[in-house]
Write an enzyme that holds these catalytic residues in place. Sequence first.
Site, PDB file in Angstrom:
ATOM      1  N   CYS A 120       0.380  -0.563  66.623  1.00 36.55           N
ATOM      2  CA  CYS A 120       0.597  -1.905  67.161  1.00 36.55           C
ATOM      3  C   CYS A 120       1.969  -1.961  67.800  1.00 36.55           C
ATOM      4  CB  CYS A 120       0.411  -2.966  66.093  1.00 36.55           C
ATOM      5  SG  CYS A 120       1.808  -3.159  65.012  1.00 36.55           S
ATOM      6  N   ILE A 127      -2.715   4.294  57.459  1.00 34.12           N
ATOM      7  CA  ILE A 127      -3.064   3.823  56.106  1.00 34.12           C
ATOM      8  C   ILE A 127      -3.479   5.002  55.221  1.00 34.12           C
ATOM      9  CG2 ILE A 127      -3.637   1.449  56.805  1.00 34.12           C
ATOM     10  CD1 ILE A 127      -6.626   2.257  56.431  1.00 34.12           C
ATOM     11  N   ILE A 331      12.123   0.942  58.857  1.00 31.30           N
ATOM     12  CA  ILE A 331      10.726   0.831  58.402  1.00 31.30           C
ATOM     13  C   ILE A 331       9.725   1.111  59.528  1.00 31.30           C
ATOM     14  CG2 ILE A 331       9.041  -0.645  57.202  1.00 31.30           C
ATOM     15  CD1 ILE A 331      11.504  -0.164  55.474  1.00 31.30           C
ATOM     16  N   ARG A 401       0.267 -16.560  64.668  1.00 29.45           N
ATOM     17  CA  ARG A 401      -0.312 -15.717  63.606  1.00 29.45           C
ATOM     18  C   ARG A 401       0.375 -15.966  62.277  1.00 29.45           C
ATOM     19  NH1 ARG A 401       0.531 -10.043  64.001  1.00 29.45           N
ATOM     20  NH2 ARG A 401      -0.083 -10.365  61.869  1.00 29.45           N
TER      21      ARG A 401
HETATM   22  N1  EPU Z   1       3.078   3.917  56.082  1.00 25.74           N
HETATM   23  C1  EPU Z   1       2.501   5.165  56.167  1.00 25.74           C
HETATM   24  N2  EPU Z   1       1.292   5.337  55.558  1.00 25.74           N
HETATM   25  C2  EPU Z   1       0.649   4.348  54.891  1.00 25.74           C
HETATM   26  C3  EPU Z   1       1.243   3.073  54.833  1.00 25.74           C
HETATM   27  C4  EPU Z   1       2.468   2.884  55.448  1.00 25.74           C
HETATM   28  O1  EPU Z   1       3.042   6.078  56.774  1.00 25.74           O
HETATM   29  O2  EPU Z   1      -0.453   4.597  54.367  1.00 25.74           O
HETATM   30  C5  EPU Z   1       4.396   3.695  56.710  1.00 25.74           C
HETATM   31  C6  EPU Z   1       4.343   2.703  57.877  1.00 25.74           C
HETATM   32  O3  EPU Z   1       4.035   3.349  59.097  1.00 25.74           O
HETATM   33  C7  EPU Z   1       5.734   2.110  57.867  1.00 25.74           C
HETATM   34  C8  EPU Z   1       6.101   2.112  56.383  1.00 25.74           C
HETATM   35  O4  EPU Z   1       5.238   3.062  55.766  1.00 25.74           O
HETATM   36  O5  EPU Z   1       6.613   2.939  58.564  1.00 25.74           O
HETATM   37  C9  EPU Z   1       5.981   0.785  55.668  1.00 25.74           C
HETATM   38  O6  EPU Z   1       4.704   0.209  55.917  1.00 25.74           O
HETATM   39  P1  EPU Z   1       4.025  -0.819  54.904  1.00 25.74           P
HETATM   40  O7  EPU Z   1       2.737  -0.226  54.474  1.00 25.74           O
HETATM   41  O8  EPU Z   1       4.998  -1.208  53.858  1.00 25.74           O
HETATM   42  O9  EPU Z   1       3.767  -2.059  55.843  1.00 25.74           O
HETATM   43  P2  EPU Z   1       2.426  -2.906  55.972  1.00 25.74           P
HETATM   44  O10 EPU Z   1       1.794  -3.076  54.657  1.00 25.74           O
HETATM   45  O11 EPU Z   1       1.642  -2.377  57.108  1.00 25.74           O
HETATM   46  C10 EPU Z   1       3.602  -5.183  55.464  1.00 25.74           C
HETATM   47  C11 EPU Z   1       3.705  -6.524  56.118  1.00 25.74           C
HETATM   48  C12 EPU Z   1       4.574  -6.416  57.349  1.00 25.74           C
HETATM   49  C13 EPU Z   1       5.947  -5.911  56.925  1.00 25.74           C
HETATM   50  C14 EPU Z   1       5.828  -4.580  56.164  1.00 25.74           C
HETATM   51  C15 EPU Z   1       7.134  -4.081  55.593  1.00 25.74           C
HETATM   52  C16 EPU Z   1       1.641  -7.580  55.527  1.00 25.74           C
HETATM   53  C17 EPU Z   1       0.312  -8.074  55.966  1.00 25.74           C
HETATM   54  N3  EPU Z   1       2.376  -6.977  56.467  1.00 25.74           N
HETATM   55  O12 EPU Z   1       3.029  -4.311  56.423  1.00 25.74           O
HETATM   56  O13 EPU Z   1       4.681  -7.708  57.893  1.00 25.74           O
HETATM   57  O14 EPU Z   1       6.755  -5.715  58.065  1.00 25.74           O
HETATM   58  O15 EPU Z   1       4.903  -4.748  55.066  1.00 25.74           O
HETATM   59  O16 EPU Z   1       7.691  -5.018  54.747  1.00 25.74           O
HETATM   60  O17 EPU Z   1       2.024  -7.733  54.380  1.00 25.74           O
HETATM   61  C18 EPU Z   1       4.980  -9.272  59.606  1.00 25.74           C
HETATM   62  O18 EPU Z   1       4.798 -10.145  58.751  1.00 25.74           O
HETATM   63  O19 EPU Z   1       5.383  -9.522  60.779  1.00 25.74           O
HETATM   64  C19 EPU Z   1       4.720  -7.887  59.256  1.00 25.74           C
HETATM   65  C20 EPU Z   1       4.607  -6.927  60.167  1.00 25.74           C
END
Ligand code: EPU
Length: 422
Positions: A120, A127, A331, A401
């Site tokens: 994005c 994931i 991040i 959003r």
């Molecule tokens: N990552 C991986 N593999 C995974 C999961 C994550 O490599 O399986 C990496 C990501 O690419 C990133 C880092 O780990 O570099 C952190 O990602 P995380 O999984 O923590 O983020 P997320 O769950 O996709 C949530 C929030 C985001 C927020 C991030 C960090 C929700 C719905 N989204 O995203 O919120 O920026 O955590 O705190 O909870 C926003 O609200 O604008 C938003 C983007």
Amino acid sequence: MAEERMLITGGQRLEGTVRVSGGKNTSVAIIPAAILSQTPCIIENLPNIEDVTVSVETLRHLGAKVIWEPRDGIMQVDASTINRTDVPLELCRRMRASSYYIGALLARFGKASVPLPGGCNIGRRPIDQHIKGMRVLGADVDTAHGTVVAQADHLTGGDVFMDMVTVGGTINVMLAASCAQGTTTIYNAAKEPHIVDLANFLNSMGCKVKGAGTDVIRVRGVEKMTSRRPYAVIPDQIETGTLMIAAAATHGDVTICGCIPTHMEALTAKLLEMGARVEEKDDAIRVRSLGAHRAITFKTQVYPGFPTDLQQPMSALLCTATGTSTVVEYIFESRFRHLAEMERMGARVRVLEQTAVIEGVPQLHGAAVEASDLRAGAALVIAGLMAQGTTEISNTHFIDRGYEHLEDKLSSLGAIISRTTD
Ligand code: EPU
């Protein structure tokens, strides 16, 4: 239809009291968790934002009965009528948190089919850790053809070591583990406030989650979960922070009520360092700012560090601070697009990979700018509030959003802000 744009006439000092809405990132996790309850479940304090609308459409697509009262923020979900376990691509494209339906559907029905979220505007968002966790619990997970197809005759608890701290991965594994046989231990878990909120919600339905808010979470699965009482989601930490930054940016005096001040410590510390005054009360924060702000350095980190979601609004504020600020985004790989837009408004910025160097200028000026994602939109709103003249922000759908009634809230504090399709 002509595209909607937000118009802001900058230079107004924000003053007064404003109430924060329920959390976006906690809502998009708790709504799919309602699938786990055998009895209808009531969720309160949900924000009326596009991500919640998409969550309702997703539940209804699955066959759940949903009564959603956006004006009151109350939703009733009856998951007993769910008759399918696939989420269509169209809904997944509109909301990244659609991946949580994998964990919830797998836990309750033993199968799920959900398109991969893909990248994005803030960078790659794999994931793999979510999938790894579900495999540890015994699920077969296939990702061929761009869709996650997961199935399991039964799930069994196990040890999940996250390779990095991931909010989404922690949530998804908690959901999947909630009905698994035995205990799942998530090591290197995320500690964000909405992880704790999800744990409290699962526990309110009979699950046994311990350690949420630390980096080791234990989930003892239960055969059946039942909702016993309405559950209210926590206030939005990022909306609170955005309003705090808006108060400082306009040299205003704003009290944000209904928030949890301890969730805001990283931002509060940085605002104090810049010269703003921040007072914390039980469930309110007052931000005042009189003179010029000092430049600062900050790095985004996992909670309780400085949140990446506030990096963009904060970097807007730094555009007029005295001196040179350095912002390091740890991040996400490309979360600086808003800065290129702010250059149109007179900001002086250099971006090198994950680092932005912002040289403060005395004044921004209004311009036509484009939001590239939700928090980039919030950053442009902050820049517009500070600028001399009118700022016109396109791609307002990104802002919708995640922010409930943002214009109304800012207008009530004295901002001159409206929408137009002319
Ligand atoms: N990552 C991986 N593999 C995974 C999961 C994550 O490599 O399986 C990496 C990501 O690419 C990133 C880092 O780990 O570099 C952190 O990602 P995380 O999984 O923590 O983020 P997320 O769950 O996709 C949530 C929030 C985001 C927020 C991030 C960090 C929700 C719905 N989204 O995203 O919120 O920026 O955590 O705190 O909870 C926003 O609200 O604008 C938003 C983007």
